[in-house]
Design a protein around this motif. Structure first.
Motif, mmCIF file in Angstrom:
data_model
loop_
_atom_site.group_PDB
_atom_site.id
_atom_site.type_symbol
_atom_site.label_atom_id
_atom_site.label_comp_id
_atom_site.label_asym_id
_atom_site.label_seq_id
_atom_site.Cartn_x
_atom_site.Cartn_y
_atom_site.Cartn_z
ATOM 1 N N LEU A 1 0.803 -1.213 0.000
ATOM 2 C CA LEU A 1 0.000 0.000 0.000
ATOM 3 C C LEU A 1 0.842 1.272 0.000
ATOM 4 C CD1 LEU A 1 -2.929 -0.991 2.381
ATOM 5 C CD2 LEU A 1 -3.096 -0.364 -0.029
ATOM 6 N N HIS A 2 2.138 1.128 0.225
ATOM 7 C CA HIS A 2 3.027 2.293 0.119
ATOM 8 C C HIS A 2 3.418 2.567 -1.332
ATOM 9 C CE1 HIS A 2 4.188 3.309 4.346
ATOM 10 N NE2 HIS A 2 3.695 2.101 4.558
ATOM 11 N N LEU B 1 -4.638 3.839 5.255
ATOM 12 C CA LEU B 1 -3.271 4.302 5.060
ATOM 13 C C LEU B 1 -2.644 4.811 6.357
ATOM 14 C CD1 LEU B 1 -3.727 6.081 1.616
ATOM 15 C CD2 LEU B 1 -2.657 3.869 2.080
ATOM 16 N N VAL C 1 -0.811 10.398 0.790
ATOM 17 C CA VAL C 1 -2.118 9.767 0.988
ATOM 18 C C VAL C 1 -3.016 10.008 -0.214
ATOM 19 C CG1 VAL C 1 -4.262 9.871 2.323
ATOM 20 C CG2 VAL C 1 -2.060 9.790 3.514
#
Length: 266
Positions: free
Chosen positions: A107-108, A160, A171
């Motif tokens: 997710l980064h 996040l 984000v």
């Protein structure tokens, strides 16, 4: 009286009490005397032991119910599972687990990935079974507060934040990258595709399926035209012509990925 389901609930209460205090709720050297203590309405466990060990009021109340001498007041198994304290503990335990480590790392990265990588991820996601998606399904349901099967941008920000992405600019970029169809919602398939670690062994076994989706003519190689076709139109957008003007069948011979769209739908 006869033994019923409520007898098992009593036994569960005994186990809870001993785990929490180190003592059994009733003690006697004589089995007959012990039985009398259990049925005597004036005899009670040393409830102060629970308070002395600083267990929460909700937990103490739960154990009280399990050890109720009045069978009618003792909960059934299904009622015990609905106890407010137990439900809160289960929810907190699920929340504390947080996204799995691979999902955190993945997710980064979505805003740094090429369109090709995103399409490949979506193709692989479409091939995963429920057992492989179990943990991610749990995480999705946890964050999907509205229960509509999609994550709003606000819900995505919670995701996040939990994986350590706090910079507002990052984000926003990650959320926009996850929202591949730009409908201002992150669909289930988009969320899963953003979470999977394509480099892990369980994902690598699905790379051949992704390759076959791009290999429109089944030649074992992906031409530039095939790549352009899938990335811009999808694998089901009809046929294209190669340099020799021969039509390329968009189906796959073994049927393993026939009619699979890049967004994971079939």
């Amino acid at each position: 009286g006869s033994f019923t389901e409520k007898s098992d609930i009593w036994s569960l209460g005994v186990v809870f009490f001993q785990m929490l205090t180190g003592e059994v709720p009733y003690r006697s050297r004589n089995i007959f005397t012990l039985g009398q203590l259990v049925i005597d309405p004036r005899s009670h466990p040393h409830w102060e032991l629970l308070a002395r060990n600083h267990w929460s009021h909700g937990l103490r109340h739960f154990v009280h119910k399990l050890l109720s001498k009045e069978e009618a007041l003792r909960p059934t198994a299904s009622e015990a599972l609905q106890d407010s304290w137990l439900c809160k503990v289960c929810a907190a335990s699920s929340a504390d687990a947080g996204p799995v480590q691979e999902a955190k790392l993945s997710l980064h990265e979505p805003h740094r990935q090429s369109h090709l990588m995103k399409v490949a991820r979506a193709c692989i996601t479409s091939q995963l079974n429920l057992s492989q998606l179990h943990l991610l399904n749990q995480r999705f349901k946890y964050y999907d507060v509205s229960g509509d099967g999609r994550l709003s941008y606000a819900e995505c920000r919670n995701v996040l934040e939990d994986v350590g992405v706090c910079e507002t600019e990052d984000v926003d970029l990650i959320i926009e990258s996850l929202d591949t169809n730009h409908n201002h919602m992150v669909e289930y398939s988009e969320f899963i595709a953003g979470c999977i670690d394509i480099s892990c062994s369980t994902m690598r076994e699905h790379l051949r399926v992704a390759f076959n989706i791009f290999d429109l003519d089944g030649s074992g190689a992906i031409s530039l035209e095939e790549l352009r076709h899938v990335l811009t139109k999808g694998p089901n957008a009809g046929v294209i012509s190669n340099g020799n003007s021969s039509a390329i069948d968009t189906s796959v011979e073994d049927g393993s990925c026939n009619s699979i769209l890049p967004d994971g739908m079939t």
